[in-house]
Design a protein around this motif. Structure first.
Motif, PDB file in Angstrom:
ATOM      1  N   ARG A   1       2.856   8.575   5.915  1.00 31.93           N
ATOM      2  CA  ARG A   1       4.099   9.340   6.044  1.00 31.93           C
ATOM      3  C   ARG A   1       3.892  10.832   5.849  1.00 31.93           C
ATOM      4  O   ARG A   1       4.708  11.637   6.307  1.00 31.93           O
ATOM      5  N   VAL A   2       2.817  11.200   5.142  1.00 31.33           N
ATOM      6  CA  VAL A   2       2.454  12.602   4.965  1.00 31.33           C
ATOM      7  C   VAL A   2       0.961  12.721   5.257  1.00 31.33           C
ATOM      8  O   VAL A   2       0.166  11.912   4.774  1.00 31.33           O
ATOM      9  N   GLU A   3       0.583  13.720   6.068  1.00 31.32           N
ATOM     10  CA  GLU A   3      -0.821  13.960   6.381  1.00 31.32           C
ATOM     11  C   GLU A   3      -1.098  15.448   6.258  1.00 31.32           C
ATOM     12  O   GLU A   3      -0.374  16.278   6.809  1.00 31.32           O
TER      13      GLU A   3
ATOM     14  N   GLY B   1       0.413  19.996  -8.970  1.00 33.54           N
ATOM     15  CA  GLY B   1       1.824  20.023  -8.595  1.00 33.54           C
ATOM     16  C   GLY B   1       2.033  19.302  -7.289  1.00 33.54           C
ATOM     17  O   GLY B   1       1.077  18.910  -6.604  1.00 33.54           O
ATOM     18  N   ARG B   2       3.275  19.167  -6.905  1.00 34.73           N
ATOM     19  CA  ARG B   2       3.552  18.436  -5.670  1.00 34.73           C
ATOM     20  C   ARG B   2       2.969  19.143  -4.448  1.00 34.73           C
ATOM     21  O   ARG B   2       2.729  18.509  -3.414  1.00 34.73           O
ATOM     22  N   GLU B   3       2.730  20.450  -4.557  1.00 33.21           N
ATOM     23  CA  GLU B   3       2.153  21.180  -3.431  1.00 33.21           C
ATOM     24  C   GLU B   3       0.710  20.761  -3.153  1.00 33.21           C
ATOM     25  O   GLU B   3       0.155  21.100  -2.093  1.00 33.21           O
ATOM     26  N   HIS B   4       0.091  20.020  -4.073  1.00 32.72           N
ATOM     27  CA  HIS B   4      -1.281  19.562  -3.875  1.00 32.72           C
ATOM     28  C   HIS B   4      -1.363  18.158  -3.272  1.00 32.72           C
ATOM     29  O   HIS B   4      -2.457  17.646  -3.043  1.00 32.72           O
ATOM     30  N   VAL B   5      -0.213  17.547  -3.023  1.00 29.62           N
ATOM     31  CA  VAL B   5      -0.207  16.233  -2.363  1.00 29.62           C
ATOM     32  C   VAL B   5      -0.654  16.415  -0.914  1.00 29.62           C
ATOM     33  O   VAL B   5      -0.124  17.256  -0.185  1.00 29.62           O
ATOM     34  N   SER B   6      -1.627  15.640  -0.502  1.00 29.99           N
ATOM     35  CA  SER B   6      -2.147  15.782   0.862  1.00 29.99           C
ATOM     36  C   SER B   6      -1.728  14.635   1.769  1.00 29.99           C
ATOM     37  O   SER B   6      -1.315  14.855   2.903  1.00 29.99           O
ATOM     38  N   GLU B   7      -1.859  13.389   1.294  1.00 31.14           N
ATOM     39  CA  GLU B   7      -1.498  12.214   2.097  1.00 31.14           C
ATOM     40  C   GLU B   7      -0.621  11.275   1.300  1.00 31.14           C
ATOM     41  O   GLU B   7      -0.796  11.133   0.085  1.00 31.14           O
ATOM     42  N   VAL B   8       0.304  10.633   2.004  1.00 29.97           N
ATOM     43  CA  VAL B   8       1.183   9.630   1.404  1.00 29.97           C
ATOM     44  C   VAL B   8       1.321   8.474   2.377  1.00 29.97           C
ATOM     45  O   VAL B   8       1.534   8.688   3.583  1.00 29.97           O
ATOM     46  N   TRP B   9       1.179   7.261   1.847  1.00 25.30           N
ATOM     47  CA  TRP B   9       1.399   6.043   2.639  1.00 25.30           C
ATOM     48  C   TRP B   9       2.509   5.229   1.994  1.00 25.30           C
ATOM     49  O   TRP B   9       2.597   5.137   0.760  1.00 25.30           O
ATOM     50  N   VAL B  10       3.370   4.634   2.802  1.00 24.24           N
ATOM     51  CA  VAL B  10       4.370   3.672   2.336  1.00 24.24           C
ATOM     52  C   VAL B  10       4.144   2.378   3.114  1.00 24.24           C
ATOM     53  O   VAL B  10       4.168   2.381   4.347  1.00 24.24           O
TER      54      VAL B  10
ATOM     55  N   ALA C   1       0.844  -1.196   0.000  1.00 18.77           N
ATOM     56  CA  ALA C   1       0.000   0.000   0.000  1.00 18.77           C
ATOM     57  C   ALA C   1       0.879   1.246   0.000  1.00 18.77           C
ATOM     58  O   ALA C   1       0.967   1.984   0.981  1.00 18.77           O
ATOM     59  N   ASP C   2       1.560   1.462  -1.124  1.00 16.37           N
ATOM     60  CA  ASP C   2       2.317   2.691  -1.376  1.00 16.37           C
ATOM     61  C   ASP C   2       1.387   3.591  -2.173  1.00 16.37           C
ATOM     62  O   ASP C   2       1.142   3.351  -3.371  1.00 16.37           O
ATOM     63  N   LEU C   3       0.865   4.639  -1.543  1.00 17.74           N
ATOM     64  CA  LEU C   3      -0.234   5.405  -2.111  1.00 17.74           C
ATOM     65  C   LEU C   3      -0.003   6.898  -1.945  1.00 17.74           C
ATOM     66  O   LEU C   3       0.649   7.342  -0.990  1.00 17.74           O
TER      67      LEU C   3
END
Length: 441
Positions: free
Chosen positions: A414-416, A400-409, A373-375
């Motif tokens: 890892r990002v919220e 753009g990357r500034e619109h990334v809100s959440e990241v899971w590895v 679940a790399d999302l």
């Protein structure tokens, strides 16, 4: 009697989900079910309540959920050299600025700190996996693990000494020892990383090939980046670099050819016939005036293509959204066809293409049952982003990357809300400034 529903760790509900595989598919109002770090289902949101009992739920009402982006080529620690010597041709930039700075400053601590900085930048930009090539690979691996990021660690090889190793055999022996020590780390994989045909000789290439075949590792190599590289090869060896590598037996599905800018028709055919992959780095190639890789022709011949940023010293961003946009636009201009590389194709390069090059496509690169679940979730509720008729078009040309809100590895957030979960940004900035003072007092 009603049977209890199976518990799962997490359900992520999103307005749109782009699984990447199968191709050209956009799912609306679907959910990804995650348990023990893996995707166990992908289904309509209204079916979740009847099938699973999630311990946690994430609702992404105005987002597109995609596989984590894969940076197929970078030198992560060179984030500490970002902007050191800009606007110069590649070889002048290397010989007069980068290589002398590396000789003075590169150490295990430099690599660890620079890689930490790079991982923070990449994670915030939706990148969940990077393919690295640099000195002191153990320090890079430890930094990646500290941030919870997936990494393919390059076991670098060159024929000249550095602060890290004395000669090609020393580079390989030290790299293999690092691989042996970290082989059981689930977030790490490894590549053999001979730097380039102009820094690695026949004997070293022969050992790299033997090792690649014995332990089944990809070979990560700069190739046909500049016209000068080809001219120099013709003078030294009487053949162009790809032909030289072919004679040495290095053209194979294991090869990741980085840049691959200056290719003739025969060389494109060779890469296709041998199942090689290409790491396309459009920003770096443009900034160093190296040229534009013929990805339309490569793609038409079935060559697997992933996207890379190169190092922050030559880009100067570790931003795969930027690379997607440039890759698509440059392909259109170069081919004279607006449909040359479409939005779905370039997203596939940024995800599954990179995974396949690294031999990790059974584990990552698409939102598929059984994969990690790399999302990456991207917001679309900003005034500059509406209306949205096609979320995949937005991913390639608007977001753009500034619109990334959440990241899971591997299922771990890892990002919220756009911020690193393990937030140590102030500490990272302080480390970077300390290095800046050392490198350019």
């Amino acid at each position: 009697m009603t049977m209890p529903l199976p518990p799962v760790d997490l359900v992520i509900e999103a307005r749109w989900i782009v699984p990447v595989d199968p191709a050209d598919l956009v799912l609306e109002n679907h959910a990804v079910v995650v348990d023990h770090g893996r995707i166990i289902d992908l289904l309509p949101q209204n079916e979740v309540a009847d099938r699973f009992a999630p311990r946690a739920r994430k609702r992404l009402a105005q987002h597109v959920l995609i596989p984590g982006l894969i940076n197929l080529h970078t030198h992560a620690a060179m984030s500490l050299l970002r902007g050191l010597a800009d606007d110069l041709p590649l070889m002048q930039w290397l010989r007069e600025h980068v290589w002398p700075a590396e000789a003075r400053h590169v150490s295990a601590q430099f690599v660890h700190d620079g890689t930490l900085l790079a991982c923070a930048e990449m994670l915030r930009g939706g990148i969940t996996c990077f393919n690295d090539m640099y000195f002191f690979p153990r320090a890079a691996a430890e930094a990646a693990l500290a941030t919870g990021m997936r990494a393919a660690i390059g076991l670098i090889t060159v024929d000249f000494p550095s602060n890290y190793a004395a000669d090609a055999d020393d580079y390989l022996d030290k790299g293999l020892a690092v691989r042996d020590q970290l082989l059981e780390e689930p977030l790490l994989s490894f590549c053999l990383a001979p730097h380039a045909p102009y820094t690695v000789g026949e004997r070293s290439f022969a050992r790299v090939l033997t090792l690649a075949e014995q332990i089944e590792l990809p070979i990560h190599l700069h190739l046909h980046e500049t016209a000068q590289e080809i001219d120099d090869s013709l003078q030294r060896f009487g053949v162009r670099p790809i032909e030289r590598l072919g004679r040495l037996g290095l053209l194979s599905p294991a090869l990741i050819a980085v840049h691959a800018v200056h290719l003739n028709g025969h060389e494109i055919e060779l890469l296709a016939q041998h199942g090689c992959s290409v790491a396309h780095c459009p920003s770096s190639n443009l900034k160093l005036a190296s040229g534009i890789a013929p990805i339309t022709e490569l793609s038409a011949r079935g060559v697997n293509i992933g996207l890379g940023t190169d190092g922050a010293a030559s880009n100067n961003r570790l931003d795969i959204f930027q690379e997607m946009r440039l890759a698509a636009l440059l392909a259109k201009e170069q081919s004279g066809r607006a449909d040359a590389i479409n939005a779905h194709r370039v997203l596939r390069m940024a995800t599954l293409g990179g995974a396949r090059a690294l031999g990790l496509d059974a584990c990552i690169g698409s939102i598929s049952r059984g994969k990690a679940a790399d999302l990456c979730a991207v917001r679309l509720d900003d005034v500059a982003l509406v209306p949205c008729y096609d979320p995949v078009s937005h991913l390639s040309y608007v977001l753009g990357r500034e619109h990334v809100s959440e990241v899971w590895v591997a299922g771990r957030m890892r990002v919220e809300n756009g911020q690193l979960v393990d937030n140590n940004e102030i500490g990272l900035i302080k480390r970077a400034l300390l290095w800046q003072n050392k490198i350019r007092p």
